[in-house]
Design a protein around this motif. Structure first.
Motif, mmCIF file in Angstrom:
data_model
loop_
_atom_site.group_PDB
_atom_site.id
_atom_site.type_symbol
_atom_site.label_atom_id
_atom_site.label_comp_id
_atom_site.label_asym_id
_atom_site.label_seq_id
_atom_site.Cartn_x
_atom_site.Cartn_y
_atom_site.Cartn_z
ATOM 1 N N LEU A 177 0.755 -1.255 -0.148
ATOM 2 C CA LEU A 177 0.030 -0.074 0.072
ATOM 3 C C LEU A 177 0.846 1.374 -0.130
ATOM 4 N N ALA A 178 2.099 1.403 0.751
ATOM 5 C CA ALA A 178 2.894 2.434 0.977
ATOM 6 C C ALA A 178 3.490 2.534 -0.343
ATOM 7 N N ALA A 179 3.870 1.554 -1.149
ATOM 8 C CA ALA A 179 4.570 1.839 -2.517
ATOM 9 C C ALA A 179 3.626 2.203 -3.553
ATOM 10 N N ILE A 180 2.402 1.840 -3.429
ATOM 11 C CA ILE A 180 1.229 2.450 -4.457
ATOM 12 C C ILE A 180 0.957 3.932 -4.197
ATOM 13 N N TYR A 181 0.861 4.255 -2.909
ATOM 14 C CA TYR A 181 0.770 5.485 -2.287
ATOM 15 C C TYR A 181 1.922 6.516 -2.878
ATOM 16 N N ALA A 182 3.261 6.038 -2.623
ATOM 17 C CA ALA A 182 4.272 6.779 -3.004
ATOM 18 C C ALA A 182 4.444 7.111 -4.249
ATOM 19 N N ALA A 183 4.105 5.903 -5.018
ATOM 20 C CA ALA A 183 4.058 6.087 -6.566
ATOM 21 C C ALA A 183 3.233 6.947 -7.156
ATOM 22 N N ILE A 184 1.982 7.272 -6.390
ATOM 23 C CA ILE A 184 1.053 8.080 -6.990
ATOM 24 C C ILE A 184 1.546 9.579 -6.497
ATOM 25 N N ILE A 185 2.028 9.992 -5.374
ATOM 26 C CA ILE A 185 2.755 10.919 -5.115
ATOM 27 C C ILE A 185 3.664 11.515 -6.131
ATOM 28 N N ALA A 186 4.668 10.696 -6.434
ATOM 29 C CA ALA A 186 5.823 11.120 -7.220
ATOM 30 C C ALA A 186 4.989 11.378 -8.870
ATOM 31 N N SER A 187 3.822 10.855 -9.047
ATOM 32 C CA SER A 187 3.319 11.082 -10.326
ATOM 33 C C SER A 187 2.680 12.572 -10.596
ATOM 34 N N GLU A 188 2.433 13.189 -9.496
ATOM 35 C CA GLU A 188 2.133 14.500 -9.506
ATOM 36 C C GLU A 188 3.091 15.371 -9.438
ATOM 37 N N SER A 189 3.518 16.225 -10.680
ATOM 38 C CA SER A 189 4.773 17.033 -10.764
ATOM 39 C C SER A 189 4.439 18.466 -10.046
ATOM 40 N N ASP A 190 3.367 18.963 -9.820
ATOM 41 C CA ASP A 190 3.009 20.135 -9.095
ATOM 42 C C ASP A 190 2.815 20.113 -7.538
ATOM 43 N N PRO A 191 4.141 20.361 -7.095
ATOM 44 C CA PRO A 191 4.261 20.022 -5.464
ATOM 45 C C PRO A 191 2.987 20.605 -4.649
ATOM 46 N N ALA A 192 2.432 21.613 -5.105
ATOM 47 C CA ALA A 192 1.341 22.382 -4.353
ATOM 48 C C ALA A 192 0.061 21.916 -4.591
ATOM 49 N N ARG A 193 -0.093 21.154 -5.653
ATOM 50 C CA ARG A 193 -1.464 20.674 -5.967
ATOM 51 C C ARG A 193 -1.873 19.495 -5.140
ATOM 52 N N PRO A 194 -3.010 19.635 -4.292
ATOM 53 C CA PRO A 194 -3.685 18.357 -3.454
ATOM 54 C C PRO A 194 -3.625 17.278 -4.172
ATOM 55 N N LEU A 195 -3.463 16.134 -3.394
ATOM 56 C CA LEU A 195 -3.588 14.823 -3.913
ATOM 57 C C LEU A 195 -4.940 14.287 -3.851
ATOM 58 N N ASN A 196 -5.855 15.103 -3.197
ATOM 59 C CA ASN A 196 -7.307 14.701 -3.053
ATOM 60 C C ASN A 196 -7.906 13.878 -4.266
ATOM 61 N N THR A 197 -8.660 12.764 -4.092
ATOM 62 C CA THR A 197 -9.166 11.985 -5.025
ATOM 63 C C THR A 197 -8.373 11.316 -6.105
ATOM 64 N N LEU A 198 -7.043 11.456 -5.919
ATOM 65 C CA LEU A 198 -6.266 10.759 -6.920
ATOM 66 C C LEU A 198 -6.488 9.352 -6.792
ATOM 67 N N ALA A 199 -6.429 8.276 -7.695
ATOM 68 C CA ALA A 199 -6.872 6.932 -7.743
ATOM 69 C C ALA A 199 -5.364 6.219 -7.213
ATOM 70 N N LEU A 200 -5.749 5.113 -6.332
ATOM 71 C CA LEU A 200 -4.580 4.321 -6.178
ATOM 72 C C LEU A 200 -4.634 2.853 -6.903
ATOM 73 N N PRO A 201 -4.228 2.883 -8.183
ATOM 74 C CA PRO A 201 -4.325 1.574 -8.842
ATOM 75 C C PRO A 201 -3.617 0.419 -8.280
ATOM 76 N N GLY A 202 -4.325 -0.693 -8.099
ATOM 77 C CA GLY A 202 -3.704 -1.710 -7.455
ATOM 78 C C GLY A 202 -4.377 -1.808 -6.024
ATOM 79 N N ALA A 203 -4.691 -1.046 -5.287
ATOM 80 C CA ALA A 203 -5.183 -1.113 -4.118
ATOM 81 C C ALA A 203 -6.661 -1.788 -3.949
ATOM 82 N N ASP A 204 -6.800 -2.773 -3.076
ATOM 83 C CA ASP A 204 -7.809 -3.714 -3.166
ATOM 84 C C ASP A 204 -9.187 -3.013 -2.642
ATOM 85 N N ILE A 205 -10.488 -3.303 -3.275
ATOM 86 C CA ILE A 205 -11.625 -2.948 -2.542
ATOM 87 C C ILE A 205 -12.032 -3.745 -1.545
ATOM 88 N N THR A 206 -12.079 -2.980 -0.154
ATOM 89 C CA THR A 206 -12.361 -3.506 1.014
ATOM 90 C C THR A 206 -13.843 -3.792 1.285
#
Length: 411
Positions: free
Chosen positions: A226-255
């Protein structure tokens, strides 16, 4: 112990062993962000480590057809059941099927069920799942079983008993000069977090506030994936000031739905420095990415560095200023004229960052930008850079009020 660049799932499998913790974390990160620049430090299991185990016992004889399905970290292994199949034969088939899928974080074997405490030998067998890597992380491996064939019952014991995660010191030392902007650790013990915080403090300044931890109740995936997925999505956002709200976490399971937190639970998690993930339709997404910094050194609640975007923006400002100074002043003498030029370049950087909406109100704060000679080192220029970071829009507060009858009809 050296960081190695990893470009694909197969690279990670070859370097660290298929189904290993490092392989699966790299796999999860790359699947979430296939342009990720990823390097991995492999860590050997602790010599005193104990591998996590779980057990599955099938009983009965099939009176019809169906399947037995075992899910490990959301990946399903299924075998067909024919009428008349015995529980023992089905468990043997499951062992073969699980071991064939070598990307799983577990291996399977058949073993005798321990005899009861009263003595005697148990004639029954059980399927034993054993984590490929030793340590407490294996306790996070989610396992589930489903049986659709009549006449067969299943009893599952979850993964447990893992102890002794490896020390992080050597791996972090190997990374010290590499200049990574995001570091992923699968270990959440007090010892591991203390070691990580101390290392981060050395490489980048006061730091417990820069750790970010996801919270996703009921997931079948280990924390590291889960941490690897989360960090990969943080890295995908090139604008450091843009909120990460609502960004999808591909590969995370549906609980399961009964594990989904309500809004008040999410707010409570945020207040404690945890980043909630939530299910939205067919995907999992970030609610709001925050740091673990929730109180200042005096123990008073402090939300100034709550959002991870604020910290990423400050890092961006630092790197931009440093890059400009190293480009413009690689071989310079230090005098008053040079100090003025350095200040001018830094101010230009701030104006450029203002255009990118990373900082704001540069003119209002530019008098606070100072570059002076160090009082302790005649060869050093000390600068103080005001950075009014642009905050994300996270809360929308509305007041709706009812007009009186006369006001409603007045026009």
């Amino acid at each position: 112990m050296t960081p190695v660049n990893v470009f694909s799932d197969e690279d990670a499998a070859r370097l660290f062993g298929r189904g290993s913790q490092a392989h699966r974390m790299a796999r999860a990160a790359i699947r979430a962000n296939d342009t990720l620049q990823l390097s991995v430090v492999g860590i050997l299991d602790s010599e005193a480590g104990v591998a996590t185990t779980g057990t599955l016992v099938l009983k009965g004889s099939a009176s019809g057809t169906g399947q037995v399905r075992v899910s490990v970290c959301g990946e399903t292994v299924a075998i067909a059941v024919a009428s008349g199949d015995s529980a023992g034969a089905l468990m043997l088939s499951l062992v073969e099927a699980i071991n064939t899928l070598d990307v799983l974080p577990v291996t399977a074997s058949l073993a005798d069920i321990p005899p009861p405490s009263s003595g005697g030998k148990s004639p029954s067998k059980q399927l034993v799942l054993t984590a490929r890597n030793k340590g407490a992380c294996g306790n996070q491996i989610g396992v589930a079983v489903t049986v659709s064939a009549p006449g067969i019952t299943a009893a599952l014991t979850p993964m447990r008993g893992g102890e002794g995660d490896p020390a992080l010191d050597a791996a972090l030392t190997a990374m010290f000069s590499a200049g990574h902007t995001l570091v992923i650790s699968p270990y959440a013990s007090k010892t591991a977090l203390t070691t990580l915080a101390a290392w981060l403090d050395k490489v980048s300044g006061p730091l417990e506030q820069r750790i970010t931890m996801g919270w996703y109740r009921g997931s079948m995936l280990p924390n590291g994936e889960l941490a690897a997925i989360y960090a990969a999505i943080i890295a995908s956002e090139s604008d450091p000031a843009r909120p990460l709200n609502t960004l999808a976490l591909p590969g995370a399971d549906i609980t399961p739905q009964d594990k989904w937190p309500g809004r008040s639970e999410q707010e409570n998690a945020l207040a404690k420095g945890l980043t909630p993930f939530e299910v939205n339709g067919s995907q999992v997404q970030i609610v709001r990415a925050v740091s673990t910094y929730v109180k200042n050194s005096m123990g008073v609640t402090d939300r100034s560095l709550m959002d991870i975007t604020i910290l990423r923006s400050l890092d961006y400002v630092r790197l931009a200023c440093r890059a400009r100074i190293t480009q413009c002043f690689p071989r310079e003498k230090l005098n008053d004229i040079r100090l003025q030029r350095i200040r001018s370049e830094l101010l230009d950087v701030l104006y450029a960052l203002e255009q990118l909406e990373i900082v704001e109100n540069v003119d209002a704060h530019k008098d606070q930008l100072t570059v002076t000679r160090s009082r302790q080192d005649d060869s050093r220029a000390d600068d103080s850079i005001p950075a009014a970071v642009v905050c994300g829009l996270h809360v929308f507060a509305t007041t709706i009020y009812l007009l009186s009858g006369g006001q409603q009809h007045r026009g």
